[in-house]
Design an enzyme around this catalytic site. Structure first.
Site, PDB file in Angstrom:
ATOM      1  N   CYS A 148       0.792  -1.234   0.000  1.00 43.50           N
ATOM      2  CA  CYS A 148       0.000   0.000   0.000  1.00 43.50           C
ATOM      3  C   CYS A 148       0.824   1.284   0.000  1.00 43.50           C
ATOM      4  CB  CYS A 148      -0.955   0.001   1.198  1.00 43.50           C
ATOM      5  SG  CYS A 148      -2.251  -1.244   1.094  1.00 43.50           S
ATOM      6  N   ILE A 149       1.599   1.505   1.048  1.00 47.25           N
ATOM      7  CA  ILE A 149       2.227   2.818   1.241  1.00 47.25           C
ATOM      8  C   ILE A 149       3.178   3.204   0.107  1.00 47.25           C
ATOM      9  CG2 ILE A 149       3.577   4.246   2.823  1.00 47.25           C
ATOM     10  CD1 ILE A 149       2.543   2.566   5.102  1.00 47.25           C
TER      11      ILE A 149
END
Length: 439
Positions: A276-277
Site C-alpha cells: 500500500c504505502i
C-alpha cells in the site's frame, strides 16, 4: 422500497445471503473467514489452484488468520474455495479483492480489477451486490466497474448494487484486524451504500462509516497511505539531516512524542515496503495529472523514500571504511527482508533493494529471516541462511538490520558482531553500543 432491494436486505439480515470473495490473498482470505464466521455461506475464488486447495483443506497461509478459525469454517460448511468463476451465479454479494500493482512506468495497473469485473458481469443477476475493495484511483468504481456490469442489461442502483469499500489490512498488527477495524463504504446510489453497509455491519465490529460516493471512499484510502508516505519521508529526511549534525534522530522523535497534541510519531528506516504505502500515492499522482495538477509534495516524499536503500548502503560503506575494509569483497549479513517486523510478507520490501545495492558494490551478501527462507526479486530467487549461527555473525564484516523481528536476540548479535548498522533502532535496549551505528 423496491422488491429487489427489500429481498436483498432480508437475505443480509437473516444471513441467508451467499457471499463471494474474488481473490484469496492478504485482503480476501481474512474477509472470507469473517463473512463465514458471521454466519454467511461464503465462496472464495482465486486463480491460483494451490490457494484454493489450501483453503479447502483448512490450511491457513496468511499469518493474520488463526488456523483453527479457518479450518472450523471449512469443516462446518460455511467456507469453501473454487477456481471456477461460475460460482458468481450462486452468490448474492461479491467483494473483489484483487491486486492493483503499478506497471513498469509506475502507472496504475488495474487489469486484475477489470478482468475480475468482466467475469462477474457474465453472471451478474438482479438483486446482487458488488463491492470493490482493491485500492485504486478515484473514479474507478463509477467509470470502469459500472459500465462493465451494466453491459449485462441490468441497471445499477435498480437491478443490482455497486459500492467501494477500501481494505484496511495491516499485516502483523496485534490490535487491529479485519474484524475490528472501522469500514468506509461509498455506493453509486444511496441504496447501494445502504445495502453494502448493512452487510459489513452484520459481519464486522469496528463500525461502518458511510460516505456520499465511491470516489470519496477511493480518495479516502489514498489519503490514508499518502499521509503515511509523506510523514515517513519527513522522518527519513530528518534522519539524514540529524546524521550530518551528529544528532540521534531516534532520541529526537522520542522527545517530540512527549507533546500531547499536534505531533504523531513516524520513524525512519531503509525505505518503504508493503503493497500500500509505496504504491498508493502513485495512483493519486497519476489521476491528478488528468486534472492538470502536479503533486509536488507527494512526489518529493516518494523520491526521499525510494532513495533510502542506496543511502543505507552508502552509510554501510562508511562504517566499513572506518575499519579500512573495502565494500568490494566485504562480508555483509542482512538481518530481515520482510517489509515490517514479525510477518512473512516481503512485497516491496526496501531490504530487497538494500541487498541489490550491496551486491552491485561487490559485497559478499547473505541474509537471514526466520519468516522468509527464500524470496523472488527481479526474476531471481534468493535463498537465506537456514539459521543464524554464532560463526555467521562473527565472520561478517558488518551486520545490517533491515527488519526488527522480535525473535532476534539483539544482545547476542551485539556481542558477536564486528560492526552493526541498525536501520530500525531495533537494538535500542542493548547496553553496549560500541559497535552499533544507527540510521
Amino acid at each position: 422500497m423496491s422488491n429487489v432491494k427489500q429481498e436483498l436486505l432480508r437475505k443480509i439480515a437473516d444471513k441467508s445471503a451467499v457471499v463471494g470473495i474474488v481473490g484469496l490473498g492478504y485482503v480476501g482470505l481474512p474477509l472470507a473467514v469473517e463473512m463465514a464466521e458471521a454466519g454467511y455461506k461464503t465462496i472464495g475464488f482465486d486463480v491460483q489452484a494451490k490457494k484454493v486447495e489450501l483453503v479447502n483443506a483448512g490450511h491457513n497461509y496468511i499469518g493474520d488468520i488463526v488456523g483453527d478459525k479457518l479450518k472450523n469454517m471449512v469443516e462446518t460448511g460455511f467456507l469453501r474455495a473454487t477456481s471456477d468463476f461460475d460460482f458468481i451465479r450462486d452468490v448474492d454479494a461479491v467483494a473483489i479483492c484483487v491486486p492493483t500493482p503499478l506497471d513498469k512506468y509506475q502507472q496504475p495497473d488495474i487489469s486484475y480489477v477489470k478482468g475480475s469485473t468482466e467475469s462477474v458481469a457474465e453472471h451478474v443477476h438482479p438483486g446482487m451486490l458488488v463491492v470493490l475493495e482493491s485500492t485504486t484511483y478515484p473514479g474507478t468504481t463509477e467509470e470502469l466497474l459500472k459500465p462493465i456490469l451494466e453491459k449485462s442489461g441490468l441497471v445499477c442502483g435498480k437491478d443490482f448494487y455497486l459500492a467501494f469499500s477500501p481494505e484496511r489490512v495491516d499485516p502483523g498488527n496485534k490490535q487491529y484486524k479485519t474484524k475490528n477495524t472501522p469500514k468506509v463504504v461509498g455506493g453509486i446510489t444511496k441504496d447501494c451504500t445502504e445495502i453494502a453497509a448493512a452487510l459489513y455491519r452484520n459481519v464486522l465490529e469496528g463500525g461502518v462509516y458511510e460516505v456520499s460516493s465511491p470516489a470519496v471512499a477511493e480518495m479516502e484510502k489514498l489519503l490514508e497511505n499518502t499521509y503515511r508516505n509523506i510523514n515517513i519521508g519527513l522522518a527519513n529526511e530528518m534522519a539524514i539531516i540529524c546524521n550530518r549534525m551528529g544528532i540521534n534522530v531516534w532520541e529526537v522523535i522520542e522527545a517530540a512524542k512527549t507533546k500531547p497534541y499536534g505531533f504523531q510519531a513516524f520513524y525512519p528506516g531503509p525505505g518503504l515496503g508493503g503493497h500500500c504505502i509505496p504504491l498508493d500515492p502513485f495512483y493519486l499522482t497519476w489521476k491528478a495529472r488528468e486534472y492538470d495538477y502536479h503533486t509536488r509534495l507527494i512526489e518529493t516524499s516518494g523520491e526521499i523514500n525510494t532513495g533510502m536503500p542506496e543511502y543505507v548502503v552508502d552509510r554501510v560503506m562508511k562504517v566499513l571504511n572506518k575499519n579500512k575494509t573495502a565494500m568490494n569483497g566485504a562480508k555483509v549479513l542482512v538481518l530481515g527482508v520482510a517489509y515490517k517486523n514479525d510477518i512473512d510478507d516481503y512485497r516491496e520490501s526496501p531490504a530487497l533493494n538494500v541487498i541489490d545495492h550491496l551486491l552491485e558494490q561487490g559485497a559478499e551478501t547473505t541474509y537471514y529471516d526466520p519468516y522468509i527462507p527464500e524470496y523472488k526479486h527481479k526474476g531471481k530467487v534468493h535463498t537465506g541462511a537456514k539459521e543464524l549461527t554464532d560463526d555467521m555473525i562473527r565472520e561478517a564484516d558488518i551486520v545490517v538490520i533491515c527488519t526488527a523481528h522480535e525473535c532476534f536476540d539483539y544482545d547476542r548479535i551485539q556481542k558477536l558482531a564486528k560492526e552493526i548498522f541498525d536501520t530500525r533502532n531495533a537494538m535500542k535496549n542493548v547496553q553496549d553500543r560500541s559497535n552499533i551505528e544507527l540510521l
